[in-house]
Each structure stands twice: as structure tokens, then as C-alpha cells.
Design an enzyme around this catalytic site. Structure first.
Site, short mmCIF file in Angstrom:
data_model
loop_
_atom_site.label_atom_id
_atom_site.label_comp_id
_atom_site.label_asym_id
_atom_site.label_seq_id
_atom_site.Cartn_x
_atom_site.Cartn_y
_atom_site.Cartn_z
N GLU A 1 0.82 -1.21 0.00
CA GLU A 1 0.00 0.00 0.00
C GLU A 1 0.86 1.26 0.00
OE1 GLU A 1 -2.76 -0.73 3.26
OE2 GLU A 1 -3.97 -2.00 1.94
N ASP B 1 -8.05 -9.29 4.13
CA ASP B 1 -7.88 -8.17 5.04
C ASP B 1 -8.96 -8.11 6.11
OD1 ASP B 1 -6.79 -5.95 6.11
OD2 ASP B 1 -7.35 -4.57 4.52
N GLU C 1 -12.58 -2.63 11.62
CA GLU C 1 -12.65 -1.82 10.41
C GLU C 1 -13.75 -2.32 9.45
OE1 GLU C 1 -8.92 -2.03 8.37
OE2 GLU C 1 -9.67 -1.10 6.55
C1 GCV Z 1 -2.50 0.43 8.14
C2 GCV Z 1 -5.96 -2.40 5.39
C3 GCV Z 1 -6.44 -1.14 6.01
C4 GCV Z 1 -5.32 -0.12 6.03
C5 GCV Z 1 -4.13 -0.73 6.80
C6 GCV Z 1 -3.72 -2.00 6.09
C7 GCV Z 1 -2.60 -2.73 6.81
O1 GCV Z 1 -5.71 -2.22 4.03
O2 GCV Z 1 -7.54 -0.65 5.32
O3 GCV Z 1 -5.79 1.02 6.67
O4 GCV Z 1 -3.06 0.16 6.88
O5 GCV Z 1 -4.81 -2.88 6.05
O6 GCV Z 1 -2.88 -3.67 7.52
O7 GCV Z 1 -1.45 -2.34 6.66
#
Ligand code: GCV
Length: 727
Positions: free
Chosen positions: A302, A376, A404
Site C-alpha cells: 500500500e 484483510d 474496520e
Molecule cells: C495500516 C488495510 C487497512 C489499512 C491498513 C492495512 C494494513 O488495508 O484498510 O488502513 O493500513 O490494512 O494492515 O497495513
């Protein structure tokens, strides 16, 4: 005003200070009912503690505070007498040493609680090899009484099954929290070290009470400032507060820090100047924090920098940092959450493809930190295929407490059920019984190291976690990391008893509600193996139609694959073949007709009129699950309404209001999902199930510009145009 009225008024003013708002967590220590006080008072008459270490002192003060509250009479430090609680280690306490207790197998953190006779007096001894063990034993003894278990004739030896039990805070240095739904960060870095908020100590007590022994303090999408000497100095002050509670601090490190902080030209792990930089940086941290735990690293994920930027492997990246930490006993948690939009492979396969070939290449002080599933933190995922596939590597399990993707603050979903599902998952790596628990506790492959990590749900809210019931996820995470064999049911009972009341009418009705809650959210959000169907960016609410995000694997349509024929992601050998990443018996099950319904659409693309095990078509079954979810939230509301007599007003009302929100949003999830999927199935609603009240366009237009927990609060990639509320 008469003097009497004035006094009554003053009394009233004093009440809010002790009102129940969840701040006290499960460490409430409110006076027990008279019968319980009569039962336990003789078993806690005084605390006897020889030695004077910070950890021993916090154990003593916790016992004093706990008993004085629970028993409704002051309990203080004293000498050996009937009913005394004698705490300590053989090294620090001649009284404990004299008892010659069998502490050999307890290690550094285990404890023994034993009812015995000392100098002719019946006492309870809490003994361990370290003061931290004594602290854990003290919390265990308090829990024994808080939950009205026997506290006499005890002989309880307890050792944690998993050595490193960590929370990862995803807190940004500016006070926001990525995927945090309980207000701002509790870490007020601007004021640290000059003002150390007492909440740090309360948090430490809560963590220690469930055995959590480490926290990483900043977001894994890391800000390089955290490694600067200014912030390391602040961290040292926090470490001083946490140390007596057995909690080490860790930091999420940015891989490119050698460039940004070190002013080097590269962060290439093979470059000697980079290795030297990490060594110097780490040596500096240990000078300030001698028991620093180590780093968590999110690399090449990411948008984060990582070793692949230099054509190096994940192992090379991890090892250069691990080598710097090794002389100090520090650890690298290197995250396996790695996927790339440039890789056309099914996202669910990418981490396995990248990490499995590196088995045996990571240093001993590296953990590959692996999320419970390959995508995720979805409401349900099959276990990550890396579990059992890297026998020569330390694997840590990462779960997310902050929900989340599970309704965030306002949906009551008791996560230990989800955690247990993954812990009990059989990888078949070494035949039947090769559970994820055995992978991560090290027993399957004979590893000394073991770790379990939870993404924290803690924030500045008075109740710490945004919702009263989310505290159970924090509590349950710690309890399971200590002992993954505990049942979700037993943990719920403990937590309810300590947090609300042990009244059987309350506990016996609320436990089933909590246990059922996980399947309920799966039903109304993503039944039958659907996943990643939430709205863009904030992940709040449904968005199964979203198809235009820059990265293909960020789009819900990538996962649901709805088309005229059917629904679901074909991951069998005729599709992406992700099933082959599992051990043969598991792969066979998931690619065949016997696949359990709960994983069906995760692994298979299924015709709308496919006949399910129930006899329903897929379409009908889908609708039945959505509606079952909504009906079950209705039942949860009824259960909670009946709990009113047992719960104080503030905590009851907040939970009741949140359940009402949950019901509304469950309906929204169901209606929006059906409105979208029916554009493909073209099948009528099954008898007795209503059509969504609006057309698809209505659901697509729903828009939340400021939903919390966003990774980027200013420039989020919104799909929908803002809708003027007056339109
Ligand atoms: C910290 C998901 C979440 C992101 C998070 C990522 C991760 O994609 O939406 O906010 O980033 O996981 O675990 O690194």
C-alpha cells in the site's frame, strides 16, 4: 436551602465521579454482594510482600485496591496472618523461598497461586520466578474472586502459551488513528514527557491484567519521525510508565528511514552504509530504552517503501534490521500483508507466493506477521495459507480488534469467536490436528519463539474502545494470546462478570448473544464467503458495485465477480488456483462440492440457481442469510432490552442505542447488496422476503464524507459525488 438539602446536593454532585461509563474496564472492583463479601473476606485479610521492585509494588497496590473495593472494607499491607495473601519470588522474598514451591516450569512469566499454611496461618501464596509473574498471578487471583470462583484450596499453576503478546496501535503522530473508532490516540506525544497522562497507567494495568506484554505505538504505515531522537526520547518516558507492568515498547519503522533520517542515498538492505545506519539507530534506541522490544515493519505494501524497491527480497529487508536488533535481544515483526496492483495474480495468493519461497531465510529474531486471512480482516476469511507453509520461520498471527470491516464502533460483534475460528483452524500441514494455534505457539515445528498480535481498538474515548462491548475484544485478545485453548464462551463469562455483573440472568442471556454476534454480522454483510464488499476508503457500509478504483484489487467487484451466470471468486484449479496454496485435504475440500457453505463464494463461482445443501437456490440462500442477520440483530436488541434491570443506565443506554444503529445498518447492508446482486440474478425474491425498498441508484448515492478511521483524511479517493443533503 436546608443544611440537609445542601448536603444531599453535594452528594449528588459527587456521584458522577463514580458513575459507570466504562472507564474502569474489567478492573471495576465495585463492592460485591454481601454473601460474596462474607465468603471472600477471610481469604484476603492483608497483603504480604517482601522486596521492593516497581512490579511488585504495582502488584501489591492492585491487590489492595482490588480487595478494598470488592470486599467493601480496607485491605492493606500487613504481616502473615490468617487470610493473608503472600506475594513474591524466591529471590526477593525469604517467606516465599522458605516454602520451596515448584516454580521450575513456570518460566519468567508464569505464576503459582497456592493455598497453604505459613507460620501456622492459612494463607494464599502468589509466587513466580519474576516480579512480572507475581503481577500476572495477582491479576489472576483477583479475577478468581471477581468471577466468584473458589479462592481457597487453590493450586493453580499457569504459564503463557505464547511468549510475545502484543497490541499494534495504528496511531498517527498527529493524534489520528488509522482505522480507529474510539476517538483520538491516547498518546499525546506533544505533551510527553512533561505530562504523562494517567491513562497510560490505566491502559498498562488493563494490558497486564490479560497478559499483554508489548505495544507498538505508531501506525504501521509509519511516519519516519517516530525514529527521530526527539520521539525516541518521548518513547523512553512512555516505556518507563509501562515497564513495571511487564510491557515493552515497539515502534513501527519506515523502511526508507536511512534516507529520510540518515540522509543516505539509499535504503538498499545490501548496502553496508544502510546496515551501519540501522545498527547506529538501534544502538541509540537501546541506550535510551534498554528493554526496547523492536520494530514492526510494513514494507512494499500500500505504497510503503521496502526491499523490493531495490530488487531485494522481503527476507533481505527484514534481516538487515534484525541484525541491528539481535545484539540487544530485539525482534522484527515483518508483515506479510504484501500485495501489489502491478501483480495480476489473485490478491489472495500474493503474500504466499512471495513469502513461502523465503522459508528458512529469515533471521531467528524475525517474525513474519501474518493476518488471520489472506485478504484483510473480513467478517469471515479462511485462514491465511501461510500458516503451516513456512515451517522454518517464526510466524506471528495478526488479528484486528478495531473492527474496520465489522461495523466499526456501533456493531456489537464479539471478536474472540472469530479469533478462535482461526486459532482452531486445521492447516493439515503435518497431518490432522496441525492447528494455527500449534503453528504460532511454536509447538508444531519446535520453535522457541511465539507471538500473537492484535491491532488495537483503544482510543481517547472515556470507555477506551468506543463501545462498551468492544472492551471484550481487547480483553479476549489478551486472554487468548495467553492461552489459545480458552473458549470464547468462558472468556465472555469472565468479562461480563467483571465488567457488568455476575447475575446469572444477565450472564446466561448475554453470553449467547455475544457468541452469536459474529455469525450475525457475517450474515448481513457478507454471507456464504463473500468478502471485501464495503464502501470505498472508510469501509463503512456496503459498496458491492464499486468498480472504478485505481487498483483493481481494491474494488468489491474484483471479489464478488457477480455476472449473469452467478456469484463468487473461482479460486479452484480452474480459476486462480488459490486453493492449491493449502495442504491437500484442505485444497480438495475447498475446490469440491463438499465445501462448507461459509466458504463457498470465497473459493467458487456458483450459478444463481445452484442447489445449495439446504435445497434453496444460491439466490434464495443469499437472501435468507441477509434476512437471518437482520432478524438476529432484532433478537439481540430484545435480549439487551431485557438486561436493563441488571445494567447501569449509561452503559445500558449506549449499548441499546448502538444496537439500534446496528439494526438500521444491517438493513442497509442487506438492501444495498440485494439491490446490486439482483441486477445479475434476475431472480424474484424468495417467498416471504421483501424487495429492497429503493433502487440500486439510491444505495450507490449514499455518501459519508467524514466517516472516521480514514488513512488519509484530506484527499480520499471518493467514488460518489457529494450529495447535497437538501437534494
Ligand atoms: C495500516 C488495510 C487497512 C489499512 C491498513 C492495512 C494494513 O488495508 O484498510 O488502513 O493500513 O490494512 O494492515 O497495513
Amino acid at each position: 436551602m436546608s443544611r440537609f438539602l445542601a448536603a444531599a446536593f453535594l452528594l449528588l454532585l459527587a456521584i458522577p465521579a463514580r458513575a459507570e461509563d466504562g472507564y474502569d474496564l474489567w478492573l471495576r472492583y465495585r463492592p460485591m454482594e454481601a454473601a460474596a463479601q462474607a465468603r471472600y473476606r477471610p481469604l484476603a485479610t492483608a497483603i504480604v510482600s517482601q522486596g521492593n521492585s516497581p512490579s511488585l509494588n504495582v502488584a501489591k497496590s492492585e491487590l489492595i485496591q482490588g480487595f478494598s473495593g470488592l470486599l467493601g472494607k480496607p485491605v492493606g499491607a500487613g504481616g502473615v496472618m490468617d487470610g493473608a495473601v503472600v506475594i513474591g519470588t524466591p529471590a526477593g522474598s525469604p517467606l516465599i523461598a522458605g516454602l520451596q514451591l515448584p516454580l521450575g516450569k513456570l518460566g519468567r512469566e508464569g505464576y503459582l497461586i497456592r493455598s497453604t499454611v505459613l507460620s501456622g496461618h492459612a494463607v494464599t501464596v502468589i509466587a513466580a520466578n519474576s516480579d512480572i509473574g507475581v503481577l500476572y498471578g495477582s491479576f489472576a487471583f483477583l479475577r478468581q474472586i471477581q468471577t466468584r470462583q473458589p479462592a481457597d484450596h487453590l493450586d493453580l499453576a499457569n504459564v503463557p502459551r505464547i511468549k510475545l503478546r502484543l497490541l499494534n496501535h495504528w496511531d498517527n503522530l498527529d493524534g489520528t488513528i488509522e482505522r480507529g473508532y474510539a476517538g483520538h490516540s491516547i498518546f499525546d506525544w506533544q505533551k510527553i514527557p512533561d505530562y504523562m497522562d494517567p491513562r497510560y497507567t490505566v491502559m498498562a494495568r488493563a494490558n497486564a491484567s490479560v497478559g499483554i506484554n508489548g505495544i507498538s505505538v505508531n501506525n504501521v504505515s509509519a511516519d519516519v519521525w517516530m525514529l527521530s531522537s526527539m520521539y525516541i526520547d518521548k518513547l523512553a518516558a512512555l516505556a518507563d510508565v509501562l515497564r513495571p507492568y511487564g510491557i515493552r515498547v515497539y515502534v513501527a519503522a519506515r523502511f526508507s528511514a536511512p534516507i529520510e533520517l540518515g540522509k543516505l542515498k539509499t535504503a538498499d538492505p545490501a548496502d553496508p552504509t544502510v546496515a551501519a545506519w540501522w545498527k547506529k539507530e538501534v544502538d541509540g534506541i537501546y541506550r535510551r530504552i534498554p528493554d526496547f522490544g523492536g520494530f514492526v515493519v510494513k514494507a512494499n505494501s500500500e505504497g510503503q517503501p521496502g526491499p523490493r524497491d531495490y530488487d531485494r527480497t522481503q527476507a533481505e529487508g527484514a534481516n538487515v534490521i534484525a541484525d541491528a536488533l539481535a545484539p540487544h535481544g530485539g525482534i522484527v515483526f515483518w508483515r506479510a500483508f504484501v500485495y501489489s496492483e502491478k501483480d495480476p495474480t489473485d490478491r489472495a495468493k500474493q503474500a504466499y507466493n512471495e513469502f513461502k519461497p523465503l522459508d528458512g531465510k529469515f533471521r531467528d529474531n524475525v517474525f513474519v506477521q501474518t493476518k488471520n486471512g489472506a485478504i484483510d480482516f473480513q467478517p469471515r476469511e479462511p485462514a491465511h495459507p501461510l500458516f503451516g507453509a513456512m515451517p522454518k520461520t517464526n510466524l506471528a498471527l495478526e488479528v484486528q480488534l478495531s473492527k474496520e470491516y465489522l461495523g466499526q464502533t456501533t456493531h456489537l460483534v464479539y471478536l474472540p469467536v472469530l479469533f478462535k475460528e482461526v486459532l482452531d483452524w486445521d492447516t493439515f500441514a503435518k497431518g490432522k490436528g496441525s492447528t494455527v494455534t500449534k503453528v504460532i505457539d511454536g509447538s508444531l515445528e519446535g520453535h522457541d519463539q511465539s507471538a500473537m498480535v492484535g491491532v488495537s481498538n483503544i482510543g481517547e474515548d472515556r470507555n477506551w474502545t468506543g463501545a462498551q462491548f468492544s472492551q471484550a475484544d481487547w480483553y479476549g485478545f489478551g486472554r487468548l494470546a495467553w492461552n489459545p485453548d480458552l473458549s470464547a464462551d468462558a472468556i465472555a463469562r469472565e468479562w461480563l462478570g467483571m465488567t457488568f455483573t455476575i447475575h446469572p440472568a444477565f450472564v446466561n442471556q448475554t453470553v449467547p448473544m455475544m457468541i452469536a454476534s459474529r455469525e450475525v454480522v457475517v450474515d448481513y454483510m457478507t454471507p456464504l464467503g463473500l468478502h471485501h464488499q464495503m464502501a470505498t476508503g472508510h469501509h463503512f457500509g456496503p459498496g458491492p458495485w464499486v468498480s472504478d478504483l485505481a487498483r483493481p484489487e481494491w474494488n468489491p467487484v474484483y471479489y464478488n465477480r457477480a455476472d449473469a451466470k452467478g456469484l463468487g471468486f473461482d479460486r479452484t484449479p480452474s480459476g486462480s488456483d488459490a486453493t492449491s496454496q493449502y495442504a491437500p485435504p484442505v485444497a480438495k475440500l475447498f475446490s469440491g462440492a463438499d465445501i462448507p457453505d461459509r466458504y463457498l463464494l470465497w473459493f467458487q463461482h456458483v450459478a444463481w440457481d445452484h442447489k445449495m445443501k439446504s435445497g434453496h437456490t444460491l439466490w434464495d440462500e443469499l437472501v435468507v442469510h441477509y434476512d437471518a442477520g437482520i432478524a438476529a440483530v432484532g433478537e439481540m436488541r430484545k435480549t439487551w432490552a431485557a438486561m436493563k434491570p441488571y445494567v447501569d443506565g449509561e452503559r445500558w443506554s449506549q449499548t441499546a442505542a448502538f444496537l439500534a444503529i446496528q439494526q438500521k445498518e444491517a438493513q442497509w447492508w442487506r438492501d444495498a447488496s440485494i439491490a446490486y446482486f439482483e441486477t445479475f440474478s434476475h431472480m424474484p425474491m424468495p417467498a416471504g422476503h421483501a424487495s429492497p425498498p429503493h433502487d440500486l441508484a439510491y444505495y450507490e448515492a449514499i455518501y459519508f464524507p467524514y466517516a472516521p478511521g480514514r488513512p488519509d483524511y484530506t484527499a480520499a479517493p471518493f467514488r460518489n459525488k457529494p450529495k447535497d443533503p437538501s437534494e
